[in-house]
Design an enzyme around this catalytic site. Structure first.
Site, PDB file in Angstrom:
ATOM      1  N   HIS A 130      39.305  43.209  30.025  1.00  9.17           N
ATOM      2  CA  HIS A 130      40.468  44.105  30.124  1.00  9.17           C
ATOM      3  C   HIS A 130      40.143  45.428  30.823  1.00  9.17           C
ATOM      4  O   HIS A 130      38.982  45.772  30.993  1.00  9.17           O
ATOM      5  CB  HIS A 130      41.129  44.322  28.757  1.00  9.17           C
ATOM      6  CG  HIS A 130      40.330  45.056  27.730  1.00  9.17           C
ATOM      7  ND1 HIS A 130      40.897  45.586  26.597  1.00  9.17           N
ATOM      8  CD2 HIS A 130      39.009  45.343  27.632  1.00  9.17           C
ATOM      9  CE1 HIS A 130      39.974  46.157  25.865  1.00  9.17           C
ATOM     10  NE2 HIS A 130      38.831  46.033  26.460  1.00  9.17           N
ATOM     11  N   GLU A 131      41.194  46.095  31.248  1.00 11.37           N
ATOM     12  CA  GLU A 131      41.083  47.337  32.049  1.00 11.37           C
ATOM     13  C   GLU A 131      40.277  47.120  33.326  1.00 11.37           C
ATOM     14  O   GLU A 131      39.525  47.993  33.757  1.00 11.37           O
ATOM     15  CB  GLU A 131      40.467  48.489  31.240  1.00 11.37           C
ATOM     16  CG  GLU A 131      40.988  48.693  29.840  1.00 11.37           C
ATOM     17  CD  GLU A 131      42.505  48.803  29.740  1.00 11.37           C
ATOM     18  OE1 GLU A 131      43.149  49.022  30.765  1.00 11.37           O
ATOM     19  OE2 GLU A 131      43.021  48.636  28.616  1.00 11.37           O
ATOM     20  N   GLY A 132      40.455  45.955  33.920  1.00  6.60           N
ATOM     21  CA  GLY A 132      39.736  45.621  35.159  1.00  6.60           C
ATOM     22  C   GLY A 132      38.502  44.803  34.854  1.00  6.60           C
ATOM     23  O   GLY A 132      37.550  45.296  34.276  1.00  6.60           O
TER      24      GLY A 132
END
Lengths: 591, 591
Positions: B442-444
């Site tokens: 998550h978050e890239g």
């Protein structure tokens, strides 16, 4: 329906083209011919898909429960295993004397892999049962075979191996279960057993007519004491239900609630009512298998089979997750690669990072399948060739560990390729990762395999198995000259020289020093063995037609493995080459 | 009770000795002095231990449920977060204007790490809320701050970030949520939003008085169409309950059932009743934040904070599992090391393989903590120093990725050290592994971080951040001369030269070529940054007294990292140094 298991084209390539299953069949004396073998493989794929795969998630979501001292498992597991039995698959590898087909291990492994891929947890029952029966047919008396092995070969009873205890895991010298002589009967020398066993897979359940435990225990000496080493360990067959139908004194005192592999019950067993003869308990009845004090060497037959099976399961789970990822990467549309002309979202397989991950997963999954099937063939040829037996012994810790560690890495990559979706339980890859995480632990952890490899196989290599392997590798290197894989051949030759130099160091130093960096050696050795086998397969395929997907991919995967994986060995061999004693020099308080 | 979190001595060493928290406090203009800071750290440890840690397993075993269109979470989560709010911890990092303490990020991070260690899932709510409020205080109007940020700073309302959609994960250009102009009011330009958002952590729950969504959406042009790139993306604040108390049209259509991190609800949200303005739906009311088309740059402020927070969570989870393993390895008796005189079973920490694993886990766990705290200090200093801002930008993908990947490796090792026990849910390490597996996604994802590092930070490094980092590393190398760490200093210097050469190559080639092996570069760069920081800490400790456990361990851990970890970079840099285009040359069908 999702029916992703082992790709049949890949399996055929490995079995028939690379490993010469036809030749193995011809030499086996079995009645099985190519047509029959193909039918067995097709039937296995179908049964695994139709009856085992539907249990993959079902058994994960519905763990076994302990009710009134008995373990209840999902009845569907029993149904699937009765189908497995009805097709003769428990019996397949046994000789005709024992009701089997005399099927070579290479072929039965090709069958087994489909079931492992579908559900490690369900497959564990036949895997343990077959290994148990095989040990009994090897070391048991005729009466023991008839009474305890034959119902397992028929798939009517299931088997376990009872080694660990709460205080004795990796170190079996600490086994404290005691066996007190109790006369003799038609099944041989009878004993009463007292102790606690831990981590017993299939230790109790309601899936079969009986459970046959093979139990390691110590027979006290005349002074009533047991030794603190492994030499006093003997092997006993201890059934849940005695031949007269009475319930033996084996009580499940707990179920382990696991991270994965949940369909296989895992039990804490109390053997002997009170746990101590001193307290006046009657004990559990068991019969000595073979001679006293031979428990560990006998169990090692089962253990070696179990280790190879662990490797197979790990390979199947790793490979299956690679296939899931490979399919998903073609279906999921997301972005366009940097530098691409079209900016519309395309399948993520076009992104180099995804290709990198997929190729790594392919190398791990297919490489692990190849490794375990290579060892399965050695099981067959070792029956007539002591050199192959020695090579199998050398490669067993690799066949157990490499698929366990790198199959798990393939599972991890498959989650990553699925992104957020892979982190949900709506997809299969997270469970494959959880299930597979057991494999570097059970049947001897990675650290134990490294001790075995360096201590027993490399330093006491009387049969010259390491040099034999070197010859086989040299032959592959020689075959690569003047081919498209010549660069990889040269790299393999140089790498092997580095391995051989490390082996010379490990043989020269003392046992403690050799053990200190044994795990790094196991990792490096494993990567080189797998690299060799990748090159060997690639050489079979250098002229494959571009549209022959299975074969044409092999040289590319080989290039990938040599470019990105084989160089990892530098970090693993460094401490050996530098004769590092950092780990033992370090103050324990700093860890 | 198990109360293993971040060791306070270790945290103090990092904050005060290594990172100079006193200096940061002095320059911050905040009222917080050493005594107050110590009290905050002690209070955080206590609250994390007493209120968050009991929820670690509880929230895993009791997932949120969707009932009648509303998500119900465990009420204990709400209670713990009210305690967190009552201590002013939501507000801590905000300026006094906004009701905060103006606490430097370095100190608030030291606090936050304890909560992350206790429960990633519970900590996610304040982490998202604080980042949401910070974005609003930066880009929102005074009315928006008052209405939407202040209740979050007070911990009464919680916040989310709504970026992803089912068809738009890593690639936000594909965002399809539309915002239709709907006049203006005291909160600014009002819009009606229609679309679907996916993977929304905290997207719905019953834990707070309201939920403030920050939503990326596109405003159609005059032709009614939205562009297919990121430039048309704007940012909207869309509350669950409107200022007049009415329920906004945001409906949870599904809950994601996750592998771990289960206490954080993760939702599929339908925004706007019918999903399409054409069909006559009324839409969800939202207000534009900042200027149209600035959604992505604005969201990147929150995203960068979230990325650093992901690294902190991953570091905390990895470090905590190291501590579990370190304690277990002292308690578990099993066997004696090869070559030992005494053959009685001793603690497993005496086996070199276990020491090897523990030291690796320590290097990952402590190394990750150090890395994220170093970056937290940069957040503080960057406010006044553009060079530090550029360095923070360069290191953010590393601070997000390195702890996510190697913290997870520490979790894996901790399971292995626990053996079979680690595979059961009776111990904490399996859940730490499951929880932490989200962090590389998550978050890239890691692949996205690598694109960011190579594409945005290395190739477009106008501020010279890479050279600045090289200067800092050179200073550490220079400081190591004539110390016990001189060999490591020399090794770091050589390694940095290799990194710099790879950077030169990545800058010279075209974007597609640079991107092709970006992930390997990120891994190598991350290992070198962490190695540098290990050396930097070790140099502080070369004269530490042997009984000063925290400091005396540092040079040994540094030696270990340089001997066994830093050499890994060879395999990662190889494809860059060899200008490999293997991944793009490969036929897609072969993957």
């Amino acid at each position: 329906m999702n029916d992703i298991l082992i790709d049949r084209d890949e399996l055929d390539f490995l079995l028939w083209d690379w490993l010469g299953l036809q030749d193995v069949l011809d030499r086996s004396g079995s009645e099985v011919d190519r047509e029959a073998a193909d039918a067995i493989l097709a039937m296995s794929h179908k049964l695994a898909r139709d009856s085992f795969l539907p249990l993959f998630k079902l058994t994960d979501a519905n763990e076994p429960v302990l009710e009134a001292g008995e373990v209840r498992a999902l009845p569907q597991i029993g149904e699937a295993l009765r189908e497995y039995a009805s097709l003769g698959l428990f019996a397949a590898g046994f000789s005709e004397d024992h009701g089997g087909l005399g099927m070579p291990t290479l072929l039965s492994s090709g069958s087994l892999l489909q079931f492992f891929a579908a559900s490690l947890a369900v497959s564990a029952y036949p895997m343990l049962t077959v290994a148990n029966a095989r040990l009994l047919t090897t070391f048991g008396s005729a009466a023991q075979i008839e009474t305890f092995a034959m119902p397992q070969i028929a798939g009517e009873w299931f088997g376990t191996m009872c080694l660990s205890e709460p205080q004795a895991g990796s170190n079996l010298a600490d086994v404290a279960t005691r066996a007190m002589p109790d006369g003799e009967d038609g099944l041989g020398a009878r004993y009463r057993l007292f102790g606690n066993k831990m981590w017993i897979s299939g230790g109790d359940h309601d899936l079969a007519g009986n459970i046959v435990h093979l139990v390691l225990a110590k027979i006290p000496g005349d002074d009533g004491q047991v030794g603190a080493d492994t030499r006093g360990i003997s092997l006993f067959v201890v059934p849940k239900f005695l031949p007269d139908g009475a319930r033996n004194d084996i009580v499940v005192t707990g179920l382990n609630h696991k991270l994965g592999y949940r369909g296989t019950t895992n039990c804490v067993l109390a053997i002997g009512e009170s746990g101590s003869p001193v307290a006046g308990g009657d004990g559990a009845l068991g019969w000595l298998v073979g001679e006293p004090g031979q428990g560990l060497p006998q169990m090692f037959q089962m253990m070696n089979e179990a280790r190879l099976n662990v490797g197979m399961g790990a390979a199947a789970a790793g490979y299956r997750s690679y296939r899931h990822a490979s399919i998903y990467a073609r279906e999921r549309l997301q972005g366009s690669p940097i530098g691409a002309v079209a900016k519309t979202s395309g399948p993520i397989i076009r992104h180099p990072d995804v290709r990198d991950m997929l190729m790594a997963a392919k190398c791990y999954g297919e490489g692990a399948l190849a490794l375990v099937l290579y060892c399965a063939r050695l099981v067959d040829t070792a029956k007539h060739d002591p050199a192959d037996d020695a090579l199998l012994s050398l490669l067993t810790p690799v066949a157990k560990t490499w698929p366990s560690e790198w199959g798990l890495a393939a599972n991890d990559i498959a989650i990553q390729i699925h992104g957020g979706y892979g982190y949900t339980r709506d997809f299969d890859v997270e469970q494959l990762w959880r299930d597979n995480r057991l494999n570097p632990i059970h049947e001897g952890t990675t650290g134990i395999q490294a001790q075995d490899l360096v201590g027993r196989k490399i330093r006491k290599d009387k049969a010259g198995a390491f040099d034999r392997l070197g010859d086989l590798i040299a032959a592959t290197v020689a075959a690569s000259v003047d081919t498209a894989m010549a660069a990889q051949g040269a790299q393999l030759g140089e790498t092997w020289d580095r391995i051989a130099a490390a082996v010379a160091q490990l043989r020269e130093c003392d046992a403690a020093a050799a053990n200190e960096n044994a795990t790094g050696f196991l990792r490096a050795f494993g990567h080189v063995v797998v690299a060799w086998q990748w090159l060997d397969r690639a050489l079979l395929c250098v002229d494959a037609a571009a549209e022959d997907r299975v074969r044409a991919a092999k040289p590319w995967a080989c290039r990938y493995f040599f470019e990105r994986e084989l160089p990892r060995i530098g970090a693993w061999l460094g401490p050996i080459e530098g004769e590092s004693r950092l780990l033992s020099q370090m103050n324990e308080d700093y860890l």
